[in-house]
Design a protein around this motif. Sequence first.
Motif, PDB file in Angstrom:
ATOM      1  N   LEU A  67      13.092 -17.429 -67.718  1.00 40.46           N
ATOM      2  CA  LEU A  67      12.843 -16.220 -68.500  1.00 40.46           C
ATOM      3  C   LEU A  67      13.334 -15.003 -67.727  1.00 40.46           C
ATOM      4  CD1 LEU A  67       9.181 -17.048 -69.592  1.00 40.46           C
ATOM      5  CD2 LEU A  67      11.258 -17.463 -70.886  1.00 40.46           C
ATOM      6  N   ARG A  68      13.743 -13.975 -68.430  1.00 40.08           N
ATOM      7  CA  ARG A  68      14.194 -12.707 -67.842  1.00 40.08           C
ATOM      8  C   ARG A  68      15.304 -12.931 -66.812  1.00 40.08           C
ATOM      9  NH1 ARG A  68       9.329  -9.190 -65.866  1.00 40.08           N
ATOM     10  NH2 ARG A  68      11.140  -8.165 -64.986  1.00 40.08           N
ATOM     11  N   GLY A  69      16.300 -13.701 -67.215  1.00 44.39           N
ATOM     12  CA  GLY A  69      17.448 -13.921 -66.351  1.00 44.39           C
ATOM     13  C   GLY A  69      17.131 -14.761 -65.121  1.00 44.39           C
TER      14      GLY A  69
ATOM     15  N   LYS B  17      14.251 -14.639 -63.379  1.00 42.03           N
ATOM     16  CA  LYS B  17      13.224 -14.029 -62.526  1.00 42.03           C
ATOM     17  C   LYS B  17      11.862 -14.706 -62.716  1.00 42.03           C
ATOM     18  CE  LYS B  17      15.360  -9.490 -62.244  1.00 42.03           C
ATOM     19  NZ  LYS B  17      15.192  -8.054 -62.488  1.00 42.03           N
ATOM     20  N   ASN B  18      11.600 -15.140 -63.924  1.00 41.06           N
ATOM     21  CA  ASN B  18      10.341 -15.810 -64.240  1.00 41.06           C
ATOM     22  C   ASN B  18      10.637 -17.203 -64.790  1.00 41.06           C
ATOM     23  OD1 ASN B  18       9.017 -13.453 -63.557  1.00 41.06           O
ATOM     24  ND2 ASN B  18       8.910 -12.734 -65.663  1.00 41.06           N
ATOM     25  N   ARG B  19       9.675 -18.100 -64.636  1.00 37.19           N
ATOM     26  CA  ARG B  19       9.809 -19.458 -65.131  1.00 37.19           C
ATOM     27  C   ARG B  19       8.553 -19.847 -65.906  1.00 37.19           C
ATOM     28  NH1 ARG B  19      10.824 -18.776 -60.296  1.00 37.19           N
ATOM     29  NH2 ARG B  19       8.900 -19.699 -59.511  1.00 37.19           N
TER      30      ARG B  19
ATOM     31  N   PHE C 277       6.317 -16.344 -61.268  1.00 39.20           N
ATOM     32  CA  PHE C 277       6.953 -15.016 -61.195  1.00 39.20           C
ATOM     33  C   PHE C 277       7.261 -14.661 -59.776  1.00 39.20           C
ATOM     34  CE2 PHE C 277       2.396 -14.648 -61.451  1.00 39.20           C
ATOM     35  CZ  PHE C 277       2.052 -13.786 -60.412  1.00 39.20           C
TER      36      PHE C 277
END
Length: 87
Positions: free
Chosen positions: A32-34, A36-38, A87
């Motif tokens: 998620l978000r390129g 940055k988050n998983r 995160f």
Amino acid sequence: VTYNTLTFQPTGTTRFDAIKLLDLGVSKTFALRGGKNRLKVMLDGFNLFNINTITNWSSSNLSSAAFNQPSAIVPPRVVRFGAQFGF
């Protein structure tokens, strides 16, 4: 005080039934978000064949009222969903 035990059959001749369990787990991770988050989504299944094998007896004493009463069996089928956010 000395206690003697009478053995009516050789030790180890009485065995429990074989336990054949099937436990499976699958998971998928999404970035998620390129990256940055998983987000990890998980699904686990335990005892999928829903066996009910006896794993313990209350007593093996022939003179006991609880002789050969099951005191434990394999737990029933369980399905677990989960999610993990990194995160």
